[in-house]
Design a protein around this motif. Structure first.
Motif, mmCIF file in Angstrom:
data_model
loop_
_atom_site.group_PDB
_atom_site.id
_atom_site.type_symbol
_atom_site.label_atom_id
_atom_site.label_comp_id
_atom_site.label_asym_id
_atom_site.label_seq_id
_atom_site.Cartn_x
_atom_site.Cartn_y
_atom_site.Cartn_z
ATOM 1 N N PRO A 335 -92.269 -30.619 64.859
ATOM 2 C CA PRO A 335 -93.684 -30.547 64.448
ATOM 3 C C PRO A 335 -94.377 -29.253 64.858
ATOM 4 N N GLU A 336 -93.775 -28.465 65.756
ATOM 5 C CA GLU A 336 -94.395 -27.207 66.162
ATOM 6 C C GLU A 336 -93.815 -26.017 65.408
ATOM 7 N N THR A 337 -92.463 -25.970 65.300
ATOM 8 C CA THR A 337 -91.817 -24.799 64.675
ATOM 9 C C THR A 337 -91.434 -25.046 63.223
ATOM 10 N N PHE A 338 -91.465 -26.343 62.796
ATOM 11 C CA PHE A 338 -91.068 -26.751 61.445
ATOM 12 C C PHE A 338 -89.616 -26.420 61.137
ATOM 13 N N GLU A 339 -88.825 -26.277 62.211
ATOM 14 C CA GLU A 339 -87.381 -26.086 62.039
ATOM 15 C C GLU A 339 -86.715 -27.462 62.015
ATOM 16 N N SER A 340 -85.596 -27.540 61.311
ATOM 17 C CA SER A 340 -84.836 -28.777 61.276
ATOM 18 C C SER A 340 -84.050 -28.905 62.577
ATOM 19 N N LYS A 341 -84.246 -30.070 63.248
ATOM 20 C CA LYS A 341 -83.583 -30.295 64.538
ATOM 21 C C LYS A 341 -82.776 -31.589 64.480
ATOM 22 N N THR A 342 -81.590 -31.547 65.092
ATOM 23 C CA THR A 342 -80.777 -32.748 65.214
ATOM 24 C C THR A 342 -81.165 -33.467 66.504
ATOM 25 N N VAL A 343 -81.531 -34.767 66.360
ATOM 26 C CA VAL A 343 -81.952 -35.559 67.527
ATOM 27 C C VAL A 343 -81.206 -36.885 67.530
ATOM 28 N N ALA A 344 -81.291 -37.586 68.652
ATOM 29 C CA ALA A 344 -80.628 -38.889 68.772
ATOM 30 C C ALA A 344 -81.244 -39.896 67.801
ATOM 31 N N ARG A 345 -80.388 -40.788 67.311
ATOM 32 C CA ARG A 345 -80.823 -41.815 66.363
ATOM 33 C C ARG A 345 -80.906 -43.165 67.078
ATOM 34 N N PRO A 346 -82.092 -43.599 67.491
ATOM 35 C CA PRO A 346 -82.220 -44.914 68.129
ATOM 36 C C PRO A 346 -82.083 -46.021 67.094
ATOM 37 N N ASP A 347 -81.712 -47.226 67.522
ATOM 38 C CA ASP A 347 -81.452 -48.304 66.560
ATOM 39 C C ASP A 347 -82.713 -48.818 65.880
ATOM 40 N N TYR A 348 -83.902 -48.454 66.411
ATOM 41 C CA TYR A 348 -85.129 -48.922 65.752
ATOM 42 C C TYR A 348 -85.562 -47.992 64.620
ATOM 43 N N LEU A 349 -84.891 -46.855 64.412
ATOM 44 C CA LEU A 349 -85.298 -45.903 63.383
ATOM 45 C C LEU A 349 -85.021 -46.455 61.997
ATOM 46 N N ASP A 350 -85.998 -46.340 61.111
ATOM 47 C CA ASP A 350 -85.868 -46.765 59.718
ATOM 48 C C ASP A 350 -85.334 -45.586 58.909
ATOM 49 N N THR A 351 -84.081 -45.670 58.518
ATOM 50 C CA THR A 351 -83.449 -44.534 57.825
ATOM 51 C C THR A 351 -83.990 -44.328 56.414
ATOM 52 N N ASP A 352 -84.742 -45.301 55.891
ATOM 53 C CA ASP A 352 -85.317 -45.147 54.558
ATOM 54 C C ASP A 352 -86.708 -44.522 54.602
ATOM 55 N N ALA A 353 -87.235 -44.289 55.801
ATOM 56 C CA ALA A 353 -88.586 -43.738 55.922
ATOM 57 C C ALA A 353 -88.591 -42.251 55.575
ATOM 58 N N ASP A 354 -89.722 -41.796 55.027
ATOM 59 C CA ASP A 354 -89.887 -40.375 54.743
ATOM 60 C C ASP A 354 -90.355 -39.621 55.984
ATOM 61 N N GLU A 355 -91.163 -40.304 56.819
ATOM 62 C CA GLU A 355 -91.675 -39.694 58.037
ATOM 63 C C GLU A 355 -91.441 -40.626 59.214
ATOM 64 N N VAL A 356 -91.297 -40.047 60.385
ATOM 65 C CA VAL A 356 -91.118 -40.828 61.605
ATOM 66 C C VAL A 356 -91.979 -40.209 62.709
ATOM 67 N N PRO A 357 -92.441 -41.023 63.680
ATOM 68 C CA PRO A 357 -93.190 -40.463 64.799
ATOM 69 C C PRO A 357 -92.231 -39.890 65.844
ATOM 70 N N VAL A 358 -92.570 -38.712 66.360
ATOM 71 C CA VAL A 358 -91.727 -38.084 67.376
ATOM 72 C C VAL A 358 -92.609 -37.593 68.517
ATOM 73 N N ILE A 359 -91.997 -37.412 69.675
ATOM 74 C CA ILE A 359 -92.687 -36.819 70.813
ATOM 75 C C ILE A 359 -91.839 -35.673 71.325
ATOM 76 N N LYS A 360 -92.479 -34.529 71.608
ATOM 77 C CA LYS A 360 -91.771 -33.368 72.107
ATOM 78 C C LYS A 360 -92.193 -33.138 73.551
ATOM 79 N N SER A 361 -91.221 -33.041 74.440
ATOM 80 C CA SER A 361 -91.504 -32.873 75.867
ATOM 81 C C SER A 361 -90.441 -31.967 76.477
ATOM 82 N N ARG A 362 -90.503 -31.821 77.782
ATOM 83 C CA ARG A 362 -89.501 -31.012 78.474
ATOM 84 C C ARG A 362 -88.116 -31.629 78.356
ATOM 85 N N ALA A 363 -88.058 -32.921 78.003
ATOM 86 C CA ALA A 363 -86.750 -33.569 77.839
ATOM 87 C C ALA A 363 -86.205 -33.401 76.428
#
Length: 378
Positions: A335-363
């Protein structure tokens, strides 16, 4: 008419048989009024015995009314009904009267004075009788014991609300105050006039409350921790001794809210990644953002495991779900750089969604639950 052969001791007229509605018991003393003729009897007859004046004592602060030897909450602003009630209790009806009926009409003279116009009717010795009386009622405005104690700053316990390793939020302080006020109000509603909060102070570091009794103070502390989590401890200080030599103590209840809050994202020191906190009741519970698995702090850690604070769910932003790489990873736009990033896929993620909520932190960047009902569990 049946004659008794007896004569009125006042005028000498022969009198009729005594009324049969009040049979005399053997050996009972005869009522002197009963041997009078009707004319002499009614000369001094009073149907109603009324006081010259009635004073109603009310508390100018809370509106309580003094009855007998105690103050009673009546919740009235207009004391006319109270005056009617007390006049009714003070009036006496002659014992010989039958079929008594009465009505009262209050006359409001001014704010503190009422005239009660009462009209009575009944039957005495077979004769209908009526009588009117006027009873002045004065409203005496005083201060009840409860309001006197509050005004004098009287209290027996102190409840201090703080948080472990942080300052409580404005919401937590407001909730704690509401919990205390509702609990004390509920005790007061049961008739306890000893239930009150003398003083409440909101501070940067939390909340201080002075409460009327030790039992109430403990009840407030217990309910705050039940609803907001955490724990409380108590300590006592000798204040004085009563007339019987009994020691009187002032109790202090220190409430410690949990180090972390519901909706906070933390990174426990176990190497398994960030956790979204969903419950702070008992042991801290949450959801792993990398996998969606459930997390629960160990018994020793309780509600405060060692962890790094990363932010809150409210800090999350919605971003585009670019692609699903496999069962363990997805691509999202930073959401800051608009670059495509690979992140972990938790089991609650809806793979059919167009958008998902994310949080960016030091982790790193992590996907948040879109609408995880488990987060609302108590």
């Amino acid at each position: 008419m049946s004659r008794s052969g007896a004569f009125c001791p006042r005028c000498g007229e022969e009198i009729s048989e005594p009324p049969t509605d009040r049979p005399e018991l053997p050996g009972a003393q005869r009522d002197s009024e009963r041997v009078l003729c009707d004319a002499c009897y009614f000369e001094e007859f009073d149907l109603v015995d009324a006081p010259e004046e009635i004073q109603v004592r009310v508390c100018a602060q809370c509106g309580a009314v003094h009855r007998g030897n105690r103050w009673v909450d009546v919740g009235a602003e207009d004391y006319t009904d109270i005056a009617v009630e007390q006049v009714s209790e003070a009036l006496g009806i002659h014992v010989d009267a039958q079929s008594v009926a009465w009505q009262v009409a209050p006359e409001q003279v001014d704010k503190n004075n009422i005239r009660m116009h009462a009209e009575f009717s009944g039957v005495v010795r077979g004769t209908p009788v009526t009588e009117e009386v006027v009873v002045p009622v004065s409203i005496s405005r005083q201060t009840c014991e409860r309001c006197g104690k509050i005004a004098g700053g009287s209290f027996a316990s102190i409840v201090q609300v703080r948080a472990e390793g942080r300052d409580p939020t404005d919401e937590e302080v407001s909730r704690a105050r509401t919990i205390a006020e509702e609990y004390v109000a509920a005790r007061e509603a049961t008739g306890s006039r000893d239930a009150f909060i003398t003083e409440t102070k909101e501070l940067d570091e939390g909340l201080n409350m002075k409460i009327s009794t030790n039992k109430l103070g403990q009840g407030v502390a217990k309910r705050i921790t039940e609803q907001l989590g955490g724990s409380y401890s108590d300590s006592k200080r000798l204040v004085t001794e009563d007339e019987d030599g009994q020691k009187l103590y002032r109790m202090s209840y220190a409430v410690r809210l949990p180090r972390y809050q519901r909706g906070e994202v933390i990174d426990p020191e176990d190497g398994d990644g960030p956790v979204l906190v969903r419950s702070i009741q008992g042991n801290l519970k949450g959801t792993r953002l990398a996998t969606g698995e459930q997390y629960e702090a160990s018994f020793e850690e309780s509600e405060a495991p060692d962890a790094t604070r990363l932010g809150f769910r409210e800090d999350g932003e919605r971003t585009t779900l670019v692609a699903v790489e496999d069962e363990n990873a997805v691509q999202v736009l930073d959401p800051e750089t608009f670059e495509s990033k690979t992140v972990a896929r938790p089991d609650y993620l809806d793979t059919d969604a167009d958008e998902v909520p994310v949080i960016k932190s030091r982790a790193g960047l992590h996907v948040l639950p879109a609408n995880d009902e488990r987060e609302d569990e108590a």
